[in-house]
Design an enzyme around this catalytic site. Sequence first.
Site, short mmCIF file in Angstrom:
data_model
loop_
_atom_site.label_atom_id
_atom_site.label_comp_id
_atom_site.label_asym_id
_atom_site.label_seq_id
_atom_site.Cartn_x
_atom_site.Cartn_y
_atom_site.Cartn_z
CB CYS A 44 -4.60 5.89 10.50
SG CYS A 44 -5.21 4.52 9.50
CE LYS A 97 -1.71 1.45 4.19
NZ LYS A 97 -1.35 3.02 4.29
CG ASN A 98 2.40 2.66 3.35
OD1 ASN A 98 1.24 2.92 3.37
ND2 ASN A 98 2.77 2.44 4.70
CB VAL A 148 7.02 6.27 14.19
CG1 VAL A 148 6.95 6.86 13.05
CG2 VAL A 148 8.18 5.60 14.22
CG ASP A 199 2.71 1.18 9.61
OD1 ASP A 199 2.15 1.72 10.07
OD2 ASP A 199 3.88 1.42 9.04
NE ARG A 251 -0.27 11.64 6.59
CZ ARG A 251 -0.28 13.00 7.18
NH1 ARG A 251 -1.31 13.74 7.75
NH2 ARG A 251 1.00 13.44 7.21
C1 EPZ Z 1 3.83 6.84 6.14
O1 EPZ Z 1 2.95 7.81 6.80
C2 EPZ Z 1 2.87 5.34 6.10
N1 EPZ Z 1 1.92 5.91 5.27
C3 EPZ Z 1 2.55 5.12 7.51
O2 EPZ Z 1 1.58 4.09 7.26
C4 EPZ Z 1 3.94 4.59 8.22
O3 EPZ Z 1 3.20 4.49 9.53
C5 EPZ Z 1 4.75 5.87 8.43
O4 EPZ Z 1 5.07 6.43 7.07
C6 EPZ Z 1 5.93 5.66 9.02
O5 EPZ Z 1 6.59 4.52 8.56
C7 EPZ Z 1 1.84 5.91 3.99
O6 EPZ Z 1 2.83 5.68 3.34
C8 EPZ Z 1 0.67 6.39 3.29
P1 EPZ Z 1 5.68 10.13 8.33
P2 EPZ Z 1 3.68 9.23 6.53
O7 EPZ Z 1 5.67 11.34 7.62
O8 EPZ Z 1 4.36 9.33 5.49
C9 EPZ Z 1 5.49 13.71 11.57
C10 EPZ Z 1 -0.10 2.44 8.05
O9 EPZ Z 1 -0.84 2.08 8.69
N2 EPZ Z 1 5.23 14.31 10.69
O10 EPZ Z 1 7.02 9.21 8.16
O11 EPZ Z 1 2.48 10.00 6.89
C11 EPZ Z 1 4.53 12.45 11.78
O12 EPZ Z 1 3.64 13.16 12.73
C12 EPZ Z 1 0.62 3.97 7.90
O13 EPZ Z 1 -0.03 1.88 6.77
C13 EPZ Z 1 5.60 15.72 10.85
O14 EPZ Z 1 5.59 16.19 12.16
O15 EPZ Z 1 4.44 9.24 8.03
C14 EPZ Z 1 4.99 11.23 12.56
O16 EPZ Z 1 5.27 11.59 13.90
C15 EPZ Z 1 -0.06 4.84 9.07
N3 EPZ Z 1 5.32 16.58 9.81
C16 EPZ Z 1 6.59 11.21 11.93
O17 EPZ Z 1 6.63 12.48 11.29
C17 EPZ Z 1 4.94 16.29 8.63
O18 EPZ Z 1 5.02 17.06 7.83
C18 EPZ Z 1 6.68 10.21 10.85
O19 EPZ Z 1 5.43 10.23 10.02
C19 EPZ Z 1 5.27 14.93 8.63
C20 EPZ Z 1 5.38 14.05 9.34
#
Ligand code: EPZ
Length: 453
Positions: A135, A39-40, A347, A325, A111
Amino acid sequence: MNADQLSATSARAIGLDVDALTVRGGKPLDGRIEMKGAKNLVTKAMVAALLADTPSELRSVPEISDVRVVRGLLEIHGVAVETLGDTMRLDPANVERAHETSINAHAGSSRIPILFCGPLLHRLGEAFIPDLGGCHIGDRPIDYHLEVLRNFGAVVDKLPTGIRMTAPDGLHGAKVRLPYPSVGATEQVLLTATRAKGRTELSNAAVEPEILDLIAILQKMGAEIQVDTDRTIRIEGVDHLVGYSHTALFDRNEAASWACAALATGGDIFVGGARQQEMTTFLNVYRKVGGAFEIEDDGIRFWHPGGDLKPVVVETDVHPGFMTDWQQPLVVALAKAKGISIVHETVYEQRFGFTEALVDMGATIQIHTECLGSHACRFGQRNYQHSAVIAGPVSLRGADIVVPDLRGGFSHLVAALTAEGESRISNVGIIARGYERFIEKLQVLGADFDVDG
Ligand code: EPZ
């Protein structure tokens, strides 16, 4: 579940229009299931097709609702999308502006729309994104994304309905350092920099296998991208990209979820398409807990070898750490391990909401604000409930559960499958966002359940 119920419609088999399941627990899951593309990765690869002048072909596309959302968004932007089996062809020859209301209507709870910005700014000089979903596992802000886009020269206007972006002078390469190795923000840089003018240097990038697969796709398209050992990514912008032909990386999150289901239910599941290399960290923990696995060329067999499961201390982290995850279904298995386990979530600040339902089912889980792992994370001083202490072994009992999010929902399903008695799990449509044909898979694995409604 009987055959009539199963064949009702394919959407139903996928789980898209299913509201609730009644699950009778206590039966080990046993059998073989197949993984498709992650998915990701798949959803991002679909967006990458927007950057090309010619059509792309993506194979191993799963039937999940997040793919449907991205497909809808691409189509309203003029991309012709066709599928044959699990192969998707995406033709971006006629990319056009979409109306804000249709973008809002199609974005659903995903997202991914934020990742359309770079490609649309290149193609059309403007982009619009609605309020983002995804989510509910923390604040999930988009500040890194907006900062990245501004660095490339985008002008960002926040409107009551969403965010409008323009690039009056085009997009140019930039030097960016992420405050945290965010997966999405790294992808934002990749999807924007490949066609920006000049050179981009991204430091503190995320290097998850899904990101490396996206880089492989972009390289096939003609991009120049180099990943250094210190997690710096350098991109030389090019004027044109061509369509790609690619088989998506398997879904290691889904594979880990079913592996935990095998362990928690005392079962034996062969996960076809799963590969060792992207799961080594998970496999180490699985073995420590007492799970058994066997690596084959075409997948990995996971099973409970008998005896007591053992407690572990796990910290979630960016790759190559233990994926955030993976922790939710593992927690269900840890509730059955003999002793005290700790899971420190580093995370997302708020990813233990799902444990409340497990406690209602009889699990002994306490959530703490302190960092209970070996290192202090960025949430420790900020009063976030981000460490879980799980005491086992317990026998879970059936309960009524409303699924809160994708991974939490799957862990509830696993808990219900291990529990004594009957559980009613509602809002299960969320699980179809990321678990392909999960209702069929449950049936193949011999789960005892009914689809309600
Ligand atoms: C991706 O989310 C995945 N989603 C998530 O999968 C996964 O848990 C996550 O990466 C970490 O591996 C998709 O790929 C669609 P991040 P993403 O930006 O990209 C903070 C699932 O169940 N952050 O790496 O949104 C954020 O709040 C899901 O499949 C900011 O502060 O995750 C988090 O604490 C859910 N500001 C951390 O960074 C921003 O602008 C990591 O988030 C962006 C992120």
